[in-house]
Design a protein around this motif. Structure first.
Motif, PDB file in Angstrom:
ATOM      1  N   PRO A   1     -57.969  22.804 -21.528  1.00 48.77           N
ATOM      2  CA  PRO A   1     -59.125  22.031 -21.038  1.00 48.77           C
ATOM      3  C   PRO A   1     -58.739  20.904 -20.097  1.00 48.77           C
ATOM      4  O   PRO A   1     -59.404  20.693 -19.071  1.00 48.77           O
ATOM      5  N   GLU A   2     -57.658  20.183 -20.395  1.00 50.23           N
ATOM      6  CA  GLU A   2     -57.223  19.116 -19.490  1.00 50.23           C
ATOM      7  C   GLU A   2     -56.786  19.692 -18.146  1.00 50.23           C
ATOM      8  O   GLU A   2     -57.047  19.104 -17.090  1.00 50.23           O
ATOM      9  N   THR A   3     -56.106  20.876 -18.237  1.00 50.89           N
ATOM     10  CA  THR A   3     -55.688  21.517 -16.975  1.00 50.89           C
ATOM     11  C   THR A   3     -56.894  21.913 -16.133  1.00 50.89           C
ATOM     12  O   THR A   3     -56.924  21.698 -14.909  1.00 50.89           O
ATOM     13  N   PHE A   4     -57.899  22.482 -16.797  1.00 47.47           N
ATOM     14  CA  PHE A   4     -59.121  22.855 -16.069  1.00 47.47           C
ATOM     15  C   PHE A   4     -59.820  21.626 -15.483  1.00 47.47           C
ATOM     16  O   PHE A   4     -60.352  21.679 -14.363  1.00 47.47           O
TER      17      PHE A   4
ATOM     18  N   ASN B   1     -66.319  24.424  -9.570  1.00 49.45           N
ATOM     19  CA  ASN B   1     -65.974  23.088 -10.040  1.00 49.45           C
ATOM     20  C   ASN B   1     -66.697  22.773 -11.344  1.00 49.45           C
ATOM     21  O   ASN B   1     -66.104  22.248 -12.298  1.00 49.45           O
ATOM     22  N   THR B   2     -67.989  23.103 -11.397  1.00 47.73           N
ATOM     23  CA  THR B   2     -68.753  22.884 -12.637  1.00 47.73           C
ATOM     24  C   THR B   2     -68.191  23.718 -13.778  1.00 47.73           C
ATOM     25  O   THR B   2     -68.060  23.242 -14.927  1.00 47.73           O
ATOM     26  N   MET B   3     -67.820  24.959 -13.471  1.00 52.05           N
ATOM     27  CA  MET B   3     -67.253  25.825 -14.508  1.00 52.05           C
ATOM     28  C   MET B   3     -65.925  25.271 -15.013  1.00 52.05           C
ATOM     29  O   MET B   3     -65.662  25.254 -16.233  1.00 52.05           O
ATOM     30  N   MET B   4     -65.082  24.817 -14.058  1.00 47.75           N
ATOM     31  CA  MET B   4     -63.775  24.310 -14.457  1.00 47.75           C
ATOM     32  C   MET B   4     -63.883  22.982 -15.197  1.00 47.75           C
ATOM     33  O   MET B   4     -63.075  22.682 -16.090  1.00 47.75           O
ATOM     34  N   ALA B   5     -64.866  22.166 -14.844  1.00 41.82           N
ATOM     35  CA  ALA B   5     -64.973  20.841 -15.451  1.00 41.82           C
ATOM     36  C   ALA B   5     -65.702  20.862 -16.785  1.00 41.82           C
ATOM     37  O   ALA B   5     -65.415  20.029 -17.660  1.00 41.82           O
ATOM     38  N   GLU B   6     -66.617  21.797 -16.981  1.00 41.38           N
ATOM     39  CA  GLU B   6     -67.452  21.744 -18.181  1.00 41.38           C
ATOM     40  C   GLU B   6     -67.354  23.010 -19.027  1.00 41.38           C
ATOM     41  O   GLU B   6     -66.980  22.977 -20.212  1.00 41.38           O
ATOM     42  N   GLN B   7     -67.657  24.155 -18.420  1.00 40.99           N
ATOM     43  CA  GLN B   7     -67.809  25.366 -19.217  1.00 40.99           C
ATOM     44  C   GLN B   7     -66.478  25.861 -19.779  1.00 40.99           C
ATOM     45  O   GLN B   7     -66.363  26.154 -20.980  1.00 40.99           O
ATOM     46  N   LEU B   8     -65.466  25.974 -18.929  1.00 36.88           N
ATOM     47  CA  LEU B   8     -64.185  26.477 -19.401  1.00 36.88           C
ATOM     48  C   LEU B   8     -63.548  25.572 -20.452  1.00 36.88           C
ATOM     49  O   LEU B   8     -63.027  26.073 -21.471  1.00 36.88           O
ATOM     50  N   PRO B   9     -63.533  24.251 -20.293  1.00 35.53           N
ATOM     51  CA  PRO B   9     -62.978  23.412 -21.370  1.00 35.53           C
ATOM     52  C   PRO B   9     -63.715  23.595 -22.696  1.00 35.53           C
ATOM     53  O   PRO B   9     -63.074  23.666 -23.754  1.00 35.53           O
ATOM     54  N   GLN B  10     -65.044  23.679 -22.609  1.00 34.23           N
ATOM     55  CA  GLN B  10     -65.798  23.888 -23.849  1.00 34.23           C
ATOM     56  C   GLN B  10     -65.459  25.238 -24.477  1.00 34.23           C
ATOM     57  O   GLN B  10     -65.287  25.360 -25.704  1.00 34.23           O
ATOM     58  N   THR B  11     -65.327  26.260 -23.623  1.00 33.46           N
ATOM     59  CA  THR B  11     -64.990  27.586 -24.150  1.00 33.46           C
ATOM     60  C   THR B  11     -63.609  27.587 -24.782  1.00 33.46           C
ATOM     61  O   THR B  11     -63.402  28.172 -25.867  1.00 33.46           O
TER      62      THR B  11
END
Length: 310
Positions: free
Chosen positions: A170-173, A90-100
């Motif tokens: 990012p919105e999808t994540f 959840n943390t990865m999908m909400a923060e890290q992946l959108p930033q990446t």
């Protein structure tokens, strides 16, 4: 005398009836008791078989319920162990992946500009090469022009399309992160529900085990009852024989006493009917004044009176 004779006759009839009753009733009583005991033994055997089946069924049920409780505990533990993984995802999908993805998008935009410049330089080089190749002195130095660079879709356009395709990721994540957060909350409910179910199933297993123990005690009681009935059936013949002998001796004694009573009544009846007058009582009697005491024989006195002693 008549009343004594009647009492003796009644006693004789009762004694004879008792003796005949014992002789007649003993086989019937023996058969009836054996039949009753056989019925009881059959009922106890049926109860024992039913208890055995129930005991085995309860044992299998207890094992199944225990296995269910273990499975619920394992599932609750698995859910509890899965929650940290879901929280990390959840943390990865909400923060890290959108930033990446945003960083990648910015890089693609920059690469698109660089690709446009590169393509422009390639075309300029091709033009320059063509001009230099047409010069007489330089044509020998300049290599011949290769196939001109003219792709169906330029690199800049491809990078632009790629940037546009990942722009909404990012919105999808973030939306997926919201769903994962809901799933995490639901897993909390699932874990609590499974823990509660495991506790309730354990209580059911304990109750079934106690009931199984009660059935085991009932089986022991029925075994003892069956043994008692079997022993009683084996000894009923001796018990009836001893009881019959005791009753026969009692009625024989009663018959003998009634014969004595009847004989006394008969003697009294004949003594009264002969009209004899009662004389002085038997024993030692005093004579008239001046005479010695004398002994009166009871038997001879009774003979002269025509009456017998009771």
């Amino acid at each position: 005398g008549i009343f004594v004779m009647i009492a003796g006759v009644i006693g004789l009839i009762l004694s004879l009836a008792g003796l005949v009753g014992i002789i007649v009733a003993k086989p019937v009583l023996n058969t009836s008791i054996n039949s009753t005991i056989d019925t009881l033994v059959s009922s106890v055997d049926t109860s024992q078989k039913t208890l055995d089946i129930t005991y085995d069924a309860l044992g299998a049920t207890v094992n199944s319920v225990d296995a269910l409780a273990d499975m619920l505990d394992s599932t609750a533990s698995t859910v509890e162990d899965t929650q940290p993984v879901i929280e990390k995802v959840n943390t990865m999908m909400a923060e890290q992946l959108p930033q990446t993805v945003e960083t990648a998008t910015d890089s693609l935009v920059a690469a698109e500009s660089a690709a446009e410049s590169l393509e422009s330089a390639i075309k300029s080089f091709e033009v320059l090469q063509a001009i230099l190749g047409s010069t007489p002195f330089l044509s020998a130095v300049i290599p011949p022009a290769a196939e001109p660079y003219n792709p169906e879709k330029s690199l800049a356009e491809s990078l632009s399309d790629l940037s546009a395709s990942i722009e909404d990721m990012p919105e999808t994540f973030i939306d997926m992160s919201v769903d994962l957060e809901k799933a995490d909350d639901n897993l909390d409910l699932v874990k609590d529900s499974m823990s509660l179910m495991s506790e309730n199933v354990t209580l059911i297993s304990d109750s079934l085990s106690q009931y199984q123990e009660m059935i085991s005690q009932s089986k022991t009681s029925t075994d003892n009852l069956s043994s008692m009935l079997t022993n009683f059936k084996n000894n009923i013949g001796n018990i009836l024989n001893i009881t019959s002998i005791v009753l026969i001796l009692f009625f024989l004694w009663l018959l003998a006493t009634q014969v004595v009573i009847f004989s006394q009544g008969y003697e009294l009846f004949h003594g009264t009917a002969s009209g004899g007058t009662p004389g002085p009582p038997c024993g030692l009697h005093g004579g008239e004044p001046g005479q010695h005491d004398r002994w009166i024989d009871c038997r001879s006195h009774a003979h002269h009176r025509g009456a017998a002693l009771p």
